[in-house]
Design an enzyme around this catalytic site. Structure first.
Site, PDB file in Angstrom:
ATOM      1  N   GLU A  40       1.183 -67.911 -14.092  1.00 41.31           N
ATOM      2  CA  GLU A  40      -0.107 -67.348 -13.714  1.00 41.31           C
ATOM      3  C   GLU A  40      -0.254 -67.205 -12.201  1.00 41.31           C
ATOM      4  OE1 GLU A  40      -3.735 -68.258 -15.669  1.00 41.31           O
ATOM      5  OE2 GLU A  40      -2.742 -69.481 -17.198  1.00 41.31           O
ATOM      6  N   HIS A  51      -1.288 -58.027 -15.432  1.00 46.89           N
ATOM      7  CA  HIS A  51      -0.190 -58.699 -16.137  1.00 46.89           C
ATOM      8  C   HIS A  51       1.049 -57.819 -16.153  1.00 46.89           C
ATOM      9  CE1 HIS A  51      -2.362 -62.152 -17.907  1.00 46.89           C
ATOM     10  NE2 HIS A  51      -3.398 -61.340 -17.812  1.00 46.89           N
TER      11      HIS A  51
END
Length: 269
Positions: free
Chosen positions: A203, A154
């Site tokens: 994502e 991330h």
């Protein structure tokens, strides 16, 4: 199933043998010609003693990924509702370690997501050393990112307003940036208070979803590392709310939120 609008097809690979090609997964994930989902979750028998299940995750583009937080809650609800276990708390193998989901008495599901990782080689991220903030050149401008692995990579940035943030355009550029060899999930976090944030996540392999569980964990960890947040944070995603707790250091990240079965069915492949 869905967790805050992050939607899944969940398959029982315990009572049957399941082997799907990337093309079959893409077909299933097509919202017009298949079922449609953000991720496909495959429940399999554990490989090691002392664990209850193995958890595999596939994006709707057919790629397999290491972790999915909203999916982990749905996984726990699924194995319980399908009578694959009668345990409220289970130990589940993933590609990046063991997670521990627990069904709460109020119907929510809590998940011990393990400890966050910051070393660039563990994410993976091309950098000389761990730093709280890494500047990244994107489309001619510099973005300050906090990079963290929650079992998957991330990159979190702080924005003034998530409603106007260029999530799709900039998120796609961050996801595919060459400094992330395995691509990355791009988080856009708005600080509301020390105990509350708003979040959108682009994502890896799925595009923007209504919620991202590991993205919520990563955002809270990033905010705490930056000194912006306390150790318990309410995360508002477009699909609903999660509560994330982290005491810092090597302590695990704890995520609590809903998991809902939408329908059951069969499809011919």
């Amino acid at each position: 199933m869905q967790g805050l609008g992050n939607d899944f097809v969940v398959l029982d690979g315990v009572r049957q043998s399941i082997s799907l090609s990337a093309e079959q997964i893409r077909r299933l994930g097509d919202r017009r010609f298949g079922i449609g989902f953000d991720q496909l979750l495959l429940v399999e028998p554990a490989r090691e003693a002392g664990h209850d299940f193995r958890y595999r995750i596939f994006n709707n583009d057919g790629s397999e990924v290491e972790q999915c937080g909203n999916g982990a809650r749905c996984f726990a609800r699924f194995v319980h509702d399908q009578h694959l276990t009668d345990k409220a708390e289970i130990r589940v193998e993933t590609a990046r370690g063991v997670i521990v989901p627990k069904l709460e008495a109020n119907g929510l599901v809590s998940v011990d997501m393990g400890s966050p990782r910051f070393a660039p080689e563990q994410i993976p991220f091309l950098a000389e050393a761990d730093a709280i903030i890494h500047p990244l050149e994107v489309a001619g401008r510099t973005i300050d990112l906090t990079v963290v692995s929650m079992g998957n990579p991330h990159a979190v940035q702080v924005v003034d307003d998530v409603d106007t943030a260029p999530v799709t355009a900039v998120g796609a550029l961050i996801e595919a940036h060459p400094r992330f060899p395995a691509r990355v999930n791009a988080g856009f976090m708005q600080i509301v208070s020390r105990g509350e944030i708003r979040l959108r996540v682009f994502e890896r392999g799925a595009g923007e979803t209504l919620a991202c569980g590991t993205g919520a964990c990563a955002a809270v960890v990033a905010g705490i590392r930056r000194g912006l947040l306390d150790d318990t944070v309410l995360v508002h995603a477009r699909g609903g709310d999660l509560t994330i707790r982290w005491q810092g250091g090597q302590s695990p990240v704890l995520m609590t939120g809903p998991a809902v079965t939408v329908y059951q069915g069969e499809i011919a492949l």
